[in-house]
Motif scaffolding. Structure first.
Motif, PDB file in Angstrom:
ATOM      1  N   LEU A  84       7.567  -0.096  10.414  1.00 46.40           N
ATOM      2  CA  LEU A  84       8.465  -0.484   9.335  1.00 46.40           C
ATOM      3  C   LEU A  84       9.904  -0.174   9.720  1.00 46.40           C
ATOM      4  O   LEU A  84      10.197   0.884  10.299  1.00 46.40           O
ATOM      5  CB  LEU A  84       8.111   0.269   8.047  1.00 46.40           C
TER       6      LEU A  84
ATOM      7  N   GLN B  36      -0.348   2.811   5.064  1.00 41.43           N
ATOM      8  CA  GLN B  36       0.122   3.158   3.717  1.00 41.43           C
ATOM      9  C   GLN B  36      -1.019   3.062   2.706  1.00 41.43           C
ATOM     10  O   GLN B  36      -1.864   2.173   2.798  1.00 41.43           O
ATOM     11  CB  GLN B  36       1.216   2.197   3.257  1.00 41.43           C
TER      12      GLN B  36
ATOM     13  N   ILE C 106      13.056   1.095   8.417  1.00 39.27           N
ATOM     14  CA  ILE C 106      13.536   1.842   7.255  1.00 39.27           C
ATOM     15  C   ILE C 106      15.044   1.676   7.080  1.00 39.27           C
ATOM     16  O   ILE C 106      15.555   1.581   5.970  1.00 39.27           O
ATOM     17  CB  ILE C 106      13.176   3.331   7.391  1.00 39.27           C
TER      18      ILE C 106
ATOM     19  N   ARG D  22      -0.846   2.600  -1.271  1.00 37.30           N
ATOM     20  CA  ARG D  22       0.099   2.379  -2.362  1.00 37.30           C
ATOM     21  C   ARG D  22      -0.588   2.540  -3.717  1.00 37.30           C
ATOM     22  O   ARG D  22      -1.750   2.177  -3.884  1.00 37.30           O
ATOM     23  CB  ARG D  22       0.701   0.977  -2.251  1.00 37.30           C
TER      24      ARG D  22
ATOM     25  N   GLN E  47       1.393  -0.186  10.757  1.00 36.28           N
ATOM     26  CA  GLN E  47       2.421  -1.120  11.191  1.00 36.28           C
ATOM     27  C   GLN E  47       3.734  -0.375  11.376  1.00 36.28           C
ATOM     28  O   GLN E  47       3.884   0.765  10.924  1.00 36.28           O
ATOM     29  CB  GLN E  47       2.602  -2.254  10.176  1.00 36.28           C
TER      30      GLN E  47
ATOM     31  N   THR F 142       4.089   5.468  -2.521  1.00 38.97           N
ATOM     32  CA  THR F 142       3.563   5.115  -1.208  1.00 38.97           C
ATOM     33  C   THR F 142       3.203   6.399  -0.471  1.00 38.97           C
ATOM     34  O   THR F 142       4.077   7.240  -0.222  1.00 38.97           O
ATOM     35  CB  THR F 142       4.593   4.327  -0.371  1.00 38.97           C
TER      36      THR F 142
ATOM     37  N   THR G  92      10.790   1.148  -3.498  1.00 35.99           N
ATOM     38  CA  THR G  92       9.644   1.589  -2.712  1.00 35.99           C
ATOM     39  C   THR G  92      10.059   1.795  -1.255  1.00 35.99           C
ATOM     40  O   THR G  92      11.226   1.618  -0.895  1.00 35.99           O
ATOM     41  CB  THR G  92       8.497   0.561  -2.791  1.00 35.99           C
ATOM     42  N   LEU G  93       9.089   2.156  -0.433  1.00 35.81           N
ATOM     43  CA  LEU G  93       9.383   2.429   0.973  1.00 35.81           C
ATOM     44  C   LEU G  93       9.942   1.215   1.702  1.00 35.81           C
ATOM     45  O   LEU G  93      10.776   1.343   2.602  1.00 35.81           O
ATOM     46  CB  LEU G  93       8.103   2.918   1.671  1.00 35.81           C
ATOM     47  N   THR G  94       9.503   0.020   1.303  1.00 34.71           N
ATOM     48  CA  THR G  94       9.891  -1.187   2.041  1.00 34.71           C
ATOM     49  C   THR G  94      10.722  -2.189   1.248  1.00 34.71           C
ATOM     50  O   THR G  94      11.292  -3.102   1.841  1.00 34.71           O
ATOM     51  CB  THR G  94       8.634  -1.915   2.549  1.00 34.71           C
ATOM     52  N   ARG G  95      10.793  -2.039  -0.077  1.00 32.34           N
ATOM     53  CA  ARG G  95      11.520  -3.045  -0.851  1.00 32.34           C
ATOM     54  C   ARG G  95      11.828  -2.516  -2.241  1.00 32.34           C
ATOM     55  O   ARG G  95      11.282  -1.504  -2.686  1.00 32.34           O
ATOM     56  CB  ARG G  95      10.703  -4.335  -0.974  1.00 32.34           C
TER      57      ARG G  95
END
Length: 200
Positions: free
Chosen positions: A80, A92, A82, A94, A78, A132, A181-184
């Motif tokens: 993302l 990913q 950043i 995780r 997907q 991740t 983390t990478l997204t949150r």
């Protein structure tokens, strides 16, 4: 297996002639399912639990514990966001690792000869690391937090006059760790699970 149990019983019963019959070691295999985050929310059996306890009364015991667990989750490819000027298209893998340790206590609801249901709690500190992996790289963050875990379980002693037995428990825990983390960002995490093991 029968020979092993008999040998263990002989050793344990000989030791139980002293105050050592109040000391117990529990070794468990552990299942865990995260509740409060979707970072790595797949139930997994990648965990173990170790406890050493001392009977301070006929039904009451206290001691120390340490356990560990890792949960994994695969996220398909997907794009993302950043930052306002950066996009990353990748899949990913995780990984969420937990290492709590501290004090444990339990109270036997019924002091039977073969079966002892109980309620208990664990309290202490926890180290957590969320990683991740993507492509040939990866990012992680780690942190310390406070750990609390109530549990209910049962101790089963199938052999008379022998401390060797089996242990089954269900638990809930909550950790105050904060990781990025990478997204949150993750602030606190709760889990449910169960343990199967042996008592010496």
């Amino acid at each position: 297996m029968t020979c092993l149990v008999v040998c263990l019983g002989c050793v344990v019963n000989g030791y139980a002639q002293t105050d050592g019959n109040k000391i117990h070691l529990i070794v468990d295999w552990q299942m865990n399912a995260p509740l409060s985050t979707d970072f790595a929310d797949k139930i997994s059996g990648w965990g173990m639990n170790f406890e050493g306890t001392y009977d301070i009364a006929s039904r009451w015991s206290v001691g120390a514990f340490i356990n560990f667990h890792t949960n994994h989750k695969y996220v398909g490819r997907q794009t993302l966001v950043i930052s306002p000027t950066e996009l990353l298209t990748t899949d990913q893998q995780r990984s969420a690792y937990q290492l709590p340790f501290g004090v444990t206590t339990s109270y036997d609801l019924y002091d039977g000869k073969y079966v002892k249901p109980y309620v208990g709690a664990k309290l202490g500190a926890v180290f957590a690391r969320n990683t991740t992996y993507y492509g040939v790289s990866g990012v992680y963050d780690r942190g310390w937090g406070f750990y609390v875990s109530p549990e209910v379980g049962i101790k089963i002693y199938p052999f008379s006059n022998c401390r060797f037995g089996f242990h089954v428990a269900g638990f809930y825990n909550y950790m105050t760790n904060k990781t990025v983390t990478l997204t949150r960002n993750i602030e606190g995490q709760s889990n449910i699970g169960f343990r199967l093991g042996v008592i010496f």
